[in-house]
Design a protein around this motif. Structure first.
Motif, PDB file in Angstrom:
ATOM      1  N   LEU A 335       0.828  -1.210   0.000  1.00 45.76           N
ATOM      2  CA  LEU A 335       0.000   0.000   0.000  1.00 45.76           C
ATOM      3  C   LEU A 335       0.860   1.257   0.000  1.00 45.76           C
ATOM      4  O   LEU A 335       0.531   2.251  -0.666  1.00 45.76           O
ATOM      5  CB  LEU A 335      -0.930  -0.006   1.209  1.00 45.76           C
ATOM      6  CG  LEU A 335      -2.030  -1.068   1.206  1.00 45.76           C
ATOM      7  CD1 LEU A 335      -2.810  -1.028   2.517  1.00 45.76           C
ATOM      8  CD2 LEU A 335      -2.977  -0.871   0.025  1.00 45.76           C
ATOM      9  N   VAL A 336       1.949   1.224   0.739  1.00 39.16           N
ATOM     10  CA  VAL A 336       2.866   2.362   0.763  1.00 39.16           C
ATOM     11  C   VAL A 336       3.481   2.590  -0.618  1.00 39.16           C
ATOM     12  O   VAL A 336       3.537   3.721  -1.126  1.00 39.16           O
ATOM     13  CB  VAL A 336       3.975   2.147   1.813  1.00 39.16           C
ATOM     14  CG1 VAL A 336       5.113   3.162   1.633  1.00 39.16           C
ATOM     15  CG2 VAL A 336       3.397   2.249   3.218  1.00 39.16           C
ATOM     16  N   MET A 337       3.918   1.512  -1.251  1.00 39.28           N
ATOM     17  CA  MET A 337       4.524   1.630  -2.574  1.00 39.28           C
ATOM     18  C   MET A 337       3.520   2.105  -3.608  1.00 39.28           C
ATOM     19  O   MET A 337       3.838   2.922  -4.485  1.00 39.28           O
ATOM     20  CB  MET A 337       5.130   0.276  -2.986  1.00 39.28           C
ATOM     21  CG  MET A 337       6.278  -0.170  -2.090  1.00 39.28           C
ATOM     22  SD  MET A 337       6.871  -1.862  -2.427  1.00 39.28           S
ATOM     23  CE  MET A 337       7.686  -1.633  -4.014  1.00 39.28           C
ATOM     24  N   LYS A 338       2.279   1.634  -3.492  1.00 46.78           N
ATOM     25  CA  LYS A 338       1.233   2.058  -4.433  1.00 46.78           C
ATOM     26  C   LYS A 338       0.931   3.545  -4.266  1.00 46.78           C
ATOM     27  O   LYS A 338       0.796   4.281  -5.247  1.00 46.78           O
ATOM     28  CB  LYS A 338      -0.037   1.241  -4.207  1.00 46.78           C
ATOM     29  CG  LYS A 338      -1.203   1.603  -5.123  1.00 46.78           C
ATOM     30  CD  LYS A 338      -2.396   0.699  -4.887  1.00 46.78           C
ATOM     31  CE  LYS A 338      -3.550   1.028  -5.821  1.00 46.78           C
ATOM     32  NZ  LYS A 338      -4.088   2.386  -5.597  1.00 46.78           N
ATOM     33  N   ALA A 339       0.838   4.008  -3.021  1.00 44.29           N
ATOM     34  CA  ALA A 339       0.553   5.421  -2.767  1.00 44.29           C
ATOM     35  C   ALA A 339       1.651   6.300  -3.356  1.00 44.29           C
ATOM     36  O   ALA A 339       1.384   7.331  -3.983  1.00 44.29           O
ATOM     37  CB  ALA A 339       0.393   5.669  -1.276  1.00 44.29           C
ATOM     38  N   LYS A 340       2.903   5.901  -3.159  1.00 38.21           N
ATOM     39  CA  LYS A 340       4.026   6.667  -3.714  1.00 38.21           C
ATOM     40  C   LYS A 340       3.934   6.749  -5.237  1.00 38.21           C
ATOM     41  O   LYS A 340       4.195   7.803  -5.826  1.00 38.21           O
ATOM     42  CB  LYS A 340       5.353   6.034  -3.327  1.00 38.21           C
ATOM     43  CG  LYS A 340       5.877   6.433  -1.954  1.00 38.21           C
ATOM     44  CD  LYS A 340       7.275   5.870  -1.723  1.00 38.21           C
ATOM     45  CE  LYS A 340       8.289   6.403  -2.721  1.00 38.21           C
ATOM     46  NZ  LYS A 340       9.643   5.830  -2.479  1.00 38.21           N
ATOM     47  N   SER A 341       3.565   5.664  -5.861  1.00 33.73           N
ATOM     48  CA  SER A 341       3.535   5.618  -7.331  1.00 33.73           C
ATOM     49  C   SER A 341       2.441   6.493  -7.910  1.00 33.73           C
ATOM     50  O   SER A 341       2.470   6.825  -9.101  1.00 33.73           O
ATOM     51  CB  SER A 341       3.351   4.170  -7.806  1.00 33.73           C
ATOM     52  OG  SER A 341       2.039   3.697  -7.496  1.00 33.73           O
ATOM     53  N   GLU A 342       1.464   6.873  -7.081  1.00 34.20           N
ATOM     54  CA  GLU A 342       0.362   7.699  -7.572  1.00 34.20           C
ATOM     55  C   GLU A 342       0.772   9.152  -7.821  1.00 34.20           C
ATOM     56  O   GLU A 342       0.060   9.897  -8.495  1.00 34.20           O
ATOM     57  CB  GLU A 342      -0.796   7.660  -6.572  1.00 34.20           C
ATOM     58  CG  GLU A 342      -1.496   6.309  -6.506  1.00 34.20           C
ATOM     59  CD  GLU A 342      -2.501   6.233  -5.367  1.00 34.20           C
ATOM     60  OE1 GLU A 342      -2.567   7.189  -4.570  1.00 34.20           O
ATOM     61  OE2 GLU A 342      -3.202   5.209  -5.280  1.00 34.20           O
ATOM     62  N   VAL A 343       1.894   9.561  -7.265  1.00 38.44           N
ATOM     63  CA  VAL A 343       2.330  10.948  -7.419  1.00 38.44           C
ATOM     64  C   VAL A 343       2.984  11.125  -8.784  1.00 38.44           C
ATOM     65  O   VAL A 343       4.142  10.758  -9.001  1.00 38.44           O
ATOM     66  CB  VAL A 343       3.286  11.364  -6.289  1.00 38.44           C
ATOM     67  CG1 VAL A 343       3.763  12.800  -6.491  1.00 38.44           C
ATOM     68  CG2 VAL A 343       2.594  11.234  -4.944  1.00 38.44           C
ATOM     69  N   THR A 344       2.215  11.662  -9.714  1.00 37.20           N
ATOM     70  CA  THR A 344       2.657  11.948 -11.076  1.00 37.20           C
ATOM     71  C   THR A 344       2.498  13.443 -11.329  1.00 37.20           C
ATOM     72  O   THR A 344       2.020  14.198 -10.471  1.00 37.20           O
ATOM     73  CB  THR A 344       1.795  11.174 -12.075  1.00 37.20           C
ATOM     74  OG1 THR A 344       0.422  11.609 -11.928  1.00 37.20           O
ATOM     75  CG2 THR A 344       1.861   9.663 -11.825  1.00 37.20           C
ATOM     76  N   GLU A 345       2.874  13.864 -12.515  1.00 37.03           N
ATOM     77  CA  GLU A 345       2.665  15.275 -12.868  1.00 37.03           C
ATOM     78  C   GLU A 345       1.178  15.623 -12.800  1.00 37.03           C
ATOM     79  O   GLU A 345       0.799  16.662 -12.239  1.00 37.03           O
ATOM     80  CB  GLU A 345       3.204  15.567 -14.264  1.00 37.03           C
ATOM     81  CG  GLU A 345       2.930  17.001 -14.708  1.00 37.03           C
ATOM     82  CD  GLU A 345       3.565  17.350 -16.045  1.00 37.03           C
ATOM     83  OE1 GLU A 345       3.320  18.481 -16.517  1.00 37.03           O
ATOM     84  OE2 GLU A 345       4.307  16.519 -16.610  1.00 37.03           O
TER      85      GLU A 345
END
Length: 365
Positions: A335-345
């Motif tokens: 869940l932590v890794m998924k949340a981080k990956s959501e931060v895009t331009e």
């Protein structure tokens, strides 16, 4: 010169010289500089402190570190002149910097204590941080207050503590490091920072036609139905150091398909799980972990080198308490890794649009 004796397990006296306002060493532009819609969100309208601790350096000779830093600060403010200004609030509570050149606060002090007396591991919260970073009366407001406060406290051993407090709307952690690097370069004789500062806050302002395209759970209003939000005064603060041995021990619990996780991710997931277990929440409660993500590398074209404004997202990983407590570490880690990956331009653009919409809606004038 003010004097106050501190009553703590470690008792020492701090003597402060009169507070100064350090202005740029050369004339700087007088102008209004609007902040971005990422900068001026409500959650960043506060001052944040940092402490830098230095042992005695024989190469310094008889130089007074406070004098060196004072002079370097004046030079650095020529380039970072917004730090010498004051915040103003415009229509719809939009923040802007009045680059007035009024200056940054500076305090020189001496303490009759050595670094060794603080203990083997000098770590936060260490004794008397309020004296090592004095809250000058009237300085900690948001509007019309100094944006930067620096205190240099010399110690008996020849070392010193450099304490810095800055208004978070002006820069994030990355921007702070950039500013402090420039300050260090000036202290070492440079005439120009190796990285020139870039303002360009319009880069992260709401679009002409705002559109919130992403889900932003970090801004959800969460009710404290079970009285599980603990007042800060009821929370004990301690520092813990995780070296290679501790990280390796945690990584033994990482499932094979997540072995590529970063140290930050596995540590964040582990702390989230431990805290959840310790607080004994209702198993059906949603537990949230906010994750700070530097978004500078997410933009195309990239955010200009030298940009020191806020350029981070803090997405929320969410899970039922029962799953955090009962499932293996891999559940929280994923869940932590998924949340981080959501931060895009697009995610950052969506936040800027959301902030612009909130302020415009709440202040229709």
């Amino acid at each position: 010169m003010a004097q106050q004796t501190i009553t703590t397990p470690l008792t020492f006296t701090v003597r402060r010289h009169p507070t100064e306002l350090i202005v740029p060493a050369k004339p700087t532009p007088r102008e209004l500089k609007p902040l971005s819609d990422i900068d001026d969100q409500e959650g960043l309208r506060f001052h944040i402190p940092f402490f830098h601790i230095y042992k005695n350096n024989p190469k310094m000779g008889n130089k007074n570190p406070a004098s060196v830093i004072r002079e370097a600060l004046a030079k650095a403010l020529v380039f970072y002149y917004p730090f010498a200004g004051r915040l103003k609030e415009g229509p719809a509570r939009k923040l802007m910097v009045d680059c007035s050149g009024q200056g940054a606060l500076f305090i020189e002090a001496e303490a009759d204590v050595t670094l060794k007396q603080f203990g083997v591991e000098l770590q936060l919260p260490f004794p008397c941080r309020e004296e090592l970073l004095y809250d000058v009366p009237g300085s900690s407001g948001i509007l019309d207050s100094p944006l930067l406060l620096i205190q240099v406290t010399r110690l008996l051993c020849g070392g010193f503590i450099l304490a810095v407090r800055f208004n978070h709307t002006i820069c994030d952690g990355y921007g702070y490091v950039q500013f402090m690097t420039s300050l260090s370069e000036m202290a070492n004789g440079a005439s120009t920072p190796s990285t020139l500062p870039v303002w360009q806050r319009e880069f992260l302002c709401a679009r002409d036609v705002p559109r919130v395209t992403c889900t932003h759970h970090e801004f959800d209003e969460v009710a404290d139905a079970n009285d599980k939000i603990y007042p800060l005064d009821d929370i004990e603060q301690r520092s813990f150091f995780f070296g290679p041995t501790q990280i390796s021990a945690l990584r033994r619990f990482v499932p094979t398909h997540l072995k590529g996780c970063t140290t930050f991710e596995v540590l964040t997931a582990s702390l989230w799980r431990c805290r959840t277990i310790a607080t004994q929440p209702n198993p059906e409660d949603d537990m949230r972990m906010m994750i700070i993500v530097n978004a500078r590398s997410k933009f195309k074209p990239p955010i200009p080198i030298g940009y020191y404004g806020n350029a981070f997202g803090y997405p929320a990983a969410i899970s039922k308490a029962r799953d955090i407590c009962n499932k293996p570490l891999g559940h929280a880690l994923e869940l932590v890794m998924k949340a981080k990956s959501e931060v895009t331009e697009e995610y950052m653009r969506s936040i800027a649009d959301l902030m612009g919409r909130i302020y415009t809606t709440s202040n229709p004038s």
